[in-house]
Design a protein around this motif. Structure first.
Motif, PDB file in Angstrom:
ATOM      1  N   GLU A   1      -8.793  -3.683   0.502  1.00 46.35           N
ATOM      2  CA  GLU A   1      -8.105  -4.854  -0.039  1.00 46.35           C
ATOM      3  C   GLU A   1      -9.131  -5.972  -0.177  1.00 46.35           C
TER       4      GLU A   1
ATOM      5  N   CYS B   1      -8.387   3.145   1.314  1.00 47.92           N
ATOM      6  CA  CYS B   1      -7.917   1.888   0.737  1.00 47.92           C
ATOM      7  C   CYS B   1      -8.838   0.709   1.081  1.00 47.92           C
TER       8      CYS B   1
ATOM      9  N   GLY C   1       0.810  -1.233   0.000  1.00 50.57           N
ATOM     10  CA  GLY C   1       0.000   0.000   0.000  1.00 50.57           C
ATOM     11  C   GLY C   1       0.836   1.273   0.000  1.00 50.57           C
TER      12      GLY C   1
ATOM     13  N   CYS D   1      -6.785   0.766   6.146  1.00 50.16           N
ATOM     14  CA  CYS D   1      -7.357  -0.014   5.054  1.00 50.16           C
ATOM     15  C   CYS D   1      -8.518  -0.894   5.535  1.00 50.16           C
TER      16      CYS D   1
END
Ligand code: SAM
Length: 406
Positions: free
Chosen positions: A377, A375, A360, A387
């Motif tokens: 994932e 962010c 990242g 994230c």
């Protein structure tokens, strides 16, 4: 040891940038440790594959010599490459000089190799921790909606001082640690550690639409995806379920994208079929424009490659394909700035099977336009600060067995 600037940055950050090149070395343990205030990742749990190999070096050699005998027998008939294999071979030939140069740079960085070589010093066997919790299994049983997670905050971050613990549903629910401190959590008598400012949503692909934000300015500008591509070794080892390619077409990338666009980073193995699929079907359907490719070169603690660079079915590298998904307010300036970024090579010692290095921060350094990052994932097995981790086992590597002192 001659100390240099790159090495001292590496010791603090886990990133080593090779001077005047597009090559980085990453130590995931150092990178991940920066996301925790009180806990530390266990290097021997992270790098267990290589500690194990070192401890059983004798056996390894024997296995190698047996299989090389087999290989010798097989080598009698030269294998004629089919069309797809020829395309894969061509792709490899194009990448090879870049990877060789990156590897040479690593071998010349003796200070870095010395530091990484010392990892083995504090080896602690991680056998004896018992069987791991399988969230994949847990999420499939009829009781799944009843399972809960207990979050134990170190300091109560709300004004009400009684709120030191929160018990909330484990599956199909957004679980967040919004504090700047690590949070310990408990699930069925097992302990998990959640890094600061992180969150997870644990569900099957069927429920991914729950992540789509109501307002697109609440969407994500960095989307990292590591799909469970079908492949023989994941299936054989029964490590996690894999999915046929058509399932990934339904990922709602456009709906997850922020109003101002998103950088999309997709991990892809060496199979030529996947590259064709991504280029011709997946990226176009997601509305993602290809930008560039980063390569992940895998090495052992002594700096040698984990396998021969030319080994057809076991290349020591994987691809990170980068693309841009425009949002409703995205400007073309943003897009053209992305095109200026060249290929980069990321070198690291791999952790458990299919575990990817945390990239990242590196992506944001290469593409500063996406800061501050929102962010997400997809298909994650761990949590990182800043994230949202989604998948059917985003807590997998958060179990306390992966941390020191457990
Ligand atoms: N990026 C991860 C890492 O670094 O450890 C590895 C991800 S692994 C390639 C793919 C993940 O997708 C596995 O955790 C697997 O269990 C998960 N997965 C497979 N089928 C899924 C499904 N139907 N819904 C959600 N996740 C799924």
């Amino acid at each position: 040891m001659k100390s240099n600037h790159e090495l001292s940055v590496f010791i603090d950050s886990g990133f080593y940038r090779f001077r005047s090149s597009n090559v980085f070395f990453i130590d995931p343990v150092r990178v991940l440790n920066r996301f925790y205030a009180r806990f530390r990742i266990s290097p021997s749990a992270y790098y267990s594959r290589f500690f194990f190999e070192t401890k059983h070096a004798g056996q390894e050699v024997e296995v190698c010599s047996r299989s090389s005998k087999k290989r010798k027998r097989k080598q009698k008939k030269p294998h004629i490459l089919n069309e797809r294999e020829r395309a894969a071979d061509q792709r490899h030939r194009e990448v090879k000089p870049l990877l060789l140069k990156a590897h040479e740079a690593l071998l010349a960085a003796t200070d870095l190799l010395t530091v990484m070589g010392e990892l083995n010093r504090d080896y602690v066997s991680s056998t004896g921790y018992g069987i791991e919790q399988s969230f994949i299994e847990l999420g499939r049983v009829w009781q799944a909606p009843l399972y809960e997670i207990t979050l134990k905050f170190n300091q109560c971050y709300l004004t009400d001082q009684r709120c030191e613990q929160r018990v909330i549903p484990l599956f199909n629910n957004l679980v967040a640690n919004e504090t700047a401190d690590d949070v310990e959590a408990e699930i069925l008598d097992r302990r998990y550690i959640l890094p600061r400012e992180s969150s997870f949503f644990m569900s099957d692909l069927e429920q991914i639409h729950n992540l789509i934000p109501a307002e697109s300015d609440c969407g994500f500008n960095l989307i990292v995806i590591d799909p469970p591509w079908e492949n023989g070794s994941a299936r054989q080892k029964s490590l996690y379920p894999t999915l046929p390619n058509r399932y990934f077409l339904s990922l709602p990338i456009k709906q997850l994208t922020h109003t101002e666009g998103a950088l999309v980073a997709l991990w892809v193995t060496n199979r030529e079929k996947l590259h064709n699929f991504v280029e011709k079907e997946l990226f176009p359907l997601w509305g993602v424009d290809y930008v560039t490719t980063f390569y992940w070169l895998k090495v052992k603690p002594d700096g040698s490659l984990i396998s021969d660079l030319d080994l057809f079915h076991h290349r020591p590298y994987e691809y990170l394909l980068l693309g841009y998904c425009s949002g409703v307010a995205a400007s073309s300036k943003h897009h053209s700035a992305l095109r200026a970024v060249n290929n980069q090579t990321i070198i690291s010692i791999p952790g458990d099977y299919s575990r990817k290095p945390p990239i990242g921060e590196l992506l944001l350094e290469c593409f500063p336009g996406f800061k501050p990052a929102r962010c997400i994932e997809l298909f994650a097995r761990e949590m990182t600060a800043g994230c949202l981790s989604w998948g059917n086992e985003p807590l997998h590597f958060q179990e306390s067995r992966y941390f020191l002192g457990d």
